[in-house]
Structures are given as C-alpha cells and as structure tokens.
Design an enzyme around this catalytic site. Structure first.
Site, PDB file in Angstrom:
ATOM      1  N   SER A 256      -8.442  17.589 -14.179  1.00  0.00           N
ATOM      2  CA  SER A 256      -8.701  17.113 -12.691  1.00  0.00           C
ATOM      3  C   SER A 256      -7.548  16.905 -12.120  1.00  0.00           C
ATOM      4  O   SER A 256      -6.433  17.144 -12.565  1.00  0.00           O
ATOM      5  CB  SER A 256      -9.484  15.871 -12.719  1.00  0.00           C
ATOM      6  N   LYS A 257      -7.615  16.594 -10.684  1.00  0.00           N
ATOM      7  CA  LYS A 257      -6.261  16.356  -9.935  1.00  0.00           C
ATOM      8  C   LYS A 257      -5.693  15.171 -10.399  1.00  0.00           C
ATOM      9  O   LYS A 257      -4.376  15.101 -10.759  1.00  0.00           O
ATOM     10  CB  LYS A 257      -6.712  15.859  -8.652  1.00  0.00           C
ATOM     11  N   ARG A 258      -6.226  14.083 -10.822  1.00  0.00           N
ATOM     12  CA  ARG A 258      -5.821  12.796 -11.753  1.00  0.00           C
ATOM     13  C   ARG A 258      -5.058  13.322 -12.900  1.00  0.00           C
ATOM     14  O   ARG A 258      -3.899  12.797 -13.156  1.00  0.00           O
ATOM     15  CB  ARG A 258      -6.746  11.900 -12.097  1.00  0.00           C
TER      16      ARG A 258
END
Ligand code: GLU
Length: 496
Positions: A256-258
C-alpha cells in the site's frame, strides 16, 4: 532457447516513478534481445493525457541507463520503426481504427457518458455484469457516417464476437479461454481522437515487428480482447508473456502507499530512483529483480548481466506472484559491491561523501575502500564506516573514551601509555604497531578490548570502525598522536 533474433519492447507509460516491476520487465526484454542477437526497443505509451506526469519519461530513460539496459531503438536514439512516442503516432492509429471500421470489426458509438452511466446503474440494480449494452453496435453505417460528418461526438468500439469462445496463448501460463459473451465492446479510440492502450499497443507491436511481448499480468483480463484485435486485423500474434506480480514482503497483497512510505524509512523502496539514492547498485538490483519470477537455478545465484544473458530462459519464468524480499536485495547488493574493482567502488562511494560536504581526496579514498568493502551492504554505508577519515576535527563523546571497567582517570593513564609507545614507533601500521600494543596491554593487565577500544575512539571518534591499525596507517602517525593527545585532554578534564 530461442534461436531467431527477438524484437522486444519495453513500453512504459510516463505516469509516475519507475517501479521495480518496470525494471524487471525491461531487464527481461533486454536479456532476450541480447541473447538472441535481436533488438530491444523503448516505446513511450503516453496517449493517456490525464495520467501523464511531466518528467516521468526522463526518469524512465535515466533509470534504464543507470541499470545498464541500453536499448537499440527509442525516442531519444531513433530507429527505423519510429516514432517511438505514441503521441507522435496519432495518424497511424486513426488509419488503423478506420481499417477495422471498414472491415466491420469496429463501429462508432455515440452514447453519451450520461447514457452509459444510466445503463451501468441499471445493470448494477439488476445485479448483472456491468458492460456496454451494444446500443450502437448495429447502427446503419450510412446513418453513423452522417452523424460523424455532422460533427457528433463519438468513440470507436471494437466489435467483439458475441458467440463462442476466445482462446489466447500465454507462453508461461498456457492457453486462456473465455466465453465471448463475457467480453465487452471496448473503446479503441476515444472521443478526443486518442487511441486507448488496446488499439495503440496492438498496432505498434505489429508495425514494430515485435516478436515477444513481456507485460504485467495486470493485462490478463484484457488479453482475450487484445488477441481478438490482432486477429481482426489478420496479423500474426506475438508471443505473449504475462509476468508475475509483486506482493508485499509478507506475501499478502500488494504494497500500500503507507507501506511504501514505511519501507523508505527502513532504507528500502520499490522505485528505481529511490533505490539508487539509497545506495543500491544496478548490478545488485538487476540480479535481485531478475530472480523474482525467473528460476535461473538457485534463487540466491549471484549473476552478472552477461551471465544472465547467457542463462535467461523463458521456460523458467514463473507466473506465480513474487513476494518482495528486501533482505535478499541487501544480499545481492553486498555481493555485487564486493565484486567491483577498487577504483570503481571508490568512484561510486565518493558522491556520498561529497553529498555530506566532506572534502575527499582520491588517493586516501582508494586506500579506504579495501578496508570497508566487506562491510558495505549499500553504498551509503560508507558514511558511518569511513566519513571520519575526512573530518578535520572529530566530535568525541567523552564517555566513549572511558575504557570498560576503568574510570576516566585510569583511562587517561592508559591513553598516556599508548601515546608513549606509539610516539617511539617509526609508524603506526599494523606490522609495526600491533605487537607493541599487545605487549602494553599485557603489561597493564588489561584486555585488548579495553586498550584498543580506547585507541579506536580516540583516533576515529567512534566505537565501530574499519580495522584499527590499517585505518591508523592511512591517517598517519602524526595525526594519530594529535588525536590521542586530544583524547588525553578530554579524559583528564573528566577526572578533575
Ligand atoms: N504502457 C503499458 C503499461 O505501462 C505497457 C503494457 C505493455 O507492455 O504492453 O502498463
């Protein structure tokens, strides 16, 4: 093994940073081209104006150069199948889509976005697959021509066969069969006159005489559409290879982006430019990326680019998703760093010192490299190990100078003794200084850790350093003594 020269293309869209997956796709293309004496082509797929990111094309080109994946044809190097930027090929797509319309294999569609949205909502309510309902599929061609002539907004859709099945062959996955009634009449040309990927890529692959298409398995869903488009033109199909996708290190889903932001904090990334900045070298990155999805033998094989060219084998590409394993990246990177010639490694670590404003003299740097190269996992590891060589004054944490199980006064005493011994030696090299230091340690009834630990902090300013005597030899006797004098001062000040 393939004996015919392969013509292969890396066809990225300039929509963001160059991803590890792109690097691997480019690498496989390159390996097959070089192995078969064929051509590796760079084609920029930039027709999607909404997703276009300025600067992304340059990052891709820089990334390929950095990885050492030189291409034979491309927007900046030319070639006889150009242009290699899709926005420069608009007329070609227009001609080809017209050909399909003339053959009755594509048709203009005048449905407004509002109508399409309404159809979609109705299908959702009825809980049926959302798809284009074919409203314009059977329009009278003359009526359609008149509406186009009057300037009515339209797209061109592909006329999917509505009955039977389509079977398309993926080289590593085998035949993939779908029922045609499940396939949509996809848009080939948008109302703004730009082609979609479906049309542009098929036309270009044909005109550029591409023999093998390596692309992400994200395209598997539209693969039957693509096979149908190529067949509608009556063209020969290339060999299609849908590569495995990358999963996050745990193997559960994509990053994910995180998680990508977290990885950067740990010194990792899935973007080529970041990995370059983080001190990974192209040799390590290529080796790591290559073996995610290609079983060259052992998955921990250290392979150079020429070795990969020799060994590359389409039969050993693995379609299953590959979990990103950064520990392996460290392993490959460290191994390839140790294979570099000393002067090459010196040149590659130099920028990291310069970036931190150290004044680096090349002769000293060349002497340092053999002392640290065993310990480097990434190039920027040179800083914690060796930046002290280029510091004019060290900032010493006084507590670090105090030897284990001694107090500061006792440590000052030891430091003075070390000074006295070193002062009388011709130099401070390993051969000359080690034995006297051992003798001193014994005389004092101390451990080597206590004595050499103190000396290390005095000379390098840190508790961990490259081999001490070899480092002292590079620094030279007079500076070693000067630093020792300084350490004695610090320790004496601590004890009053
Ligand atoms: N432009 C497409 C992408 O970046 C390329 C897919 C292909 O190689 O055909 O996903």
């Amino acid at each position: 093994m393939i004996d015919k020269p392969a013509r292969v293309r890396f066809a990225p869209s300039p929509t963001g940073h160059m991803h590890l997956g792109s690097a691997r796709t480019a690498l496989y293309n390159y390996l097959l081209a070089r192995q078969t004496g064929g051509q590796f082509i760079l084609r920029i797929e930039d027709t999607d104006q909404k997703r276009y990111v300025p600067g992304a094309e340059k990052e891709l080109i820089d990334g390929l150069h950095w990885l050492g994946l030189d291409y034979d044809e491309g927007p900046d190097v030319g070639g006889s199948f150009g242009p290699y930027r899709q926005t420069e090929r608009r007329e070609t797509y227009r001609e080809h889509v017209q050909k399909l319309v003339d053959l009755g294999k594509a048709y203009p569609c005048f449905c407004t976005p509002e109508r399409l949205e309404k159809v979609r909502q109705e299908q959702q309510q009825q809980k049926i697959r959302t798809h284009y309902d074919g409203f314009c599929r059977n329009l009278d061609p003359q009526e359609a021509a008149a509406r186009i002539a009057s300037g009515e907004k339209h797209v061109i859709r592909f006329k999917m066969p509505s009955e039977g099945t389509t079977t398309a062959l993926d080289y590593i996955r085998g035949p993939i069969t779908v029922e045609n009634k499940l396939l949509d009449d996809s848009v080939l040309m948008k109302s703004d006159g730009w082609p979609t990927y479906h049309l542009a890529a098929m036309v270009d692959d044909h005109l550029m005489e591409i023999t093998h298409v390596f692309r992400s398995s994200e395209w598997l869903g539209t693969f039957p559409l693509h096979a149908n488009i190529v067949r509608a033109f009556g063209w020969e199909e290339p060999i299609w290879i849908h590569l495995s996708i990358f999963l996050k290190p745990s193997g559960k889903g994509k990053m994910s982006k995180r998680e990508k932001a977290e990885a950067i904090k740990d010194g990792y990334s899935i973007f080529v430019k970041d990995l370059q900045d983080l001190g990974f070298i192209p040799e390590g990155l290529n080796n790591w990326a290559a073996l995610m999805g290609w079983g060259a033998g052992e998955t921990e094989d250290i392979l150079t680019l020429p070795e990969m060219i020799e060994k590359f084998d389409l039969h050993h590409l693995n379609p299953s998703p590959a979990a990103i394993n950064f520990t392996k990246l460290d392993y490959f990177n460290g191994a390839h760093i140790r294979m570099l010639a000393l002067d090459d490694l010196a040149a590659r670590i130099k920028p990291y010192f310069l970036r931190e404003n150290y004044k680096v003299d090349d002769a000293t740097l060349l002497k340092i490299v053999p002392l640290i190269r065993e310990r480097l996992v990434t190039l920027d590891d040179c800083l914690p190990f060796a930046a002290w060589f280029f510091k004019e004054t060290l900032t010493i944490n006084p507590a670090d100078l105090v030897a284990k199980n001694l107090d500061s006064a006792q440590s000052a005493q030891v430091a003075r003794k070390i000074y006295a011994v070193l002062e009388n030696l011709p130099n401070v090299s390993h051969a000359v200084a080690e034995a006297p230091m051992r003798a001193l340690t014994e005389n004092l009834g101390l451990s080597l850790g206590q004595v050499l630990g103190l000396l290390r902090v005095a000379v390098t300013g840190q508790m961990v350093s490259p081999p001490l005597f070899e480092s002292m030899e590079i620094v030279g006797k007079s500076l070693v003594l000067e630093r020792l004098r300084n350490a004695i001062d610090i320790l004496e000040k601590m004890s009053v």
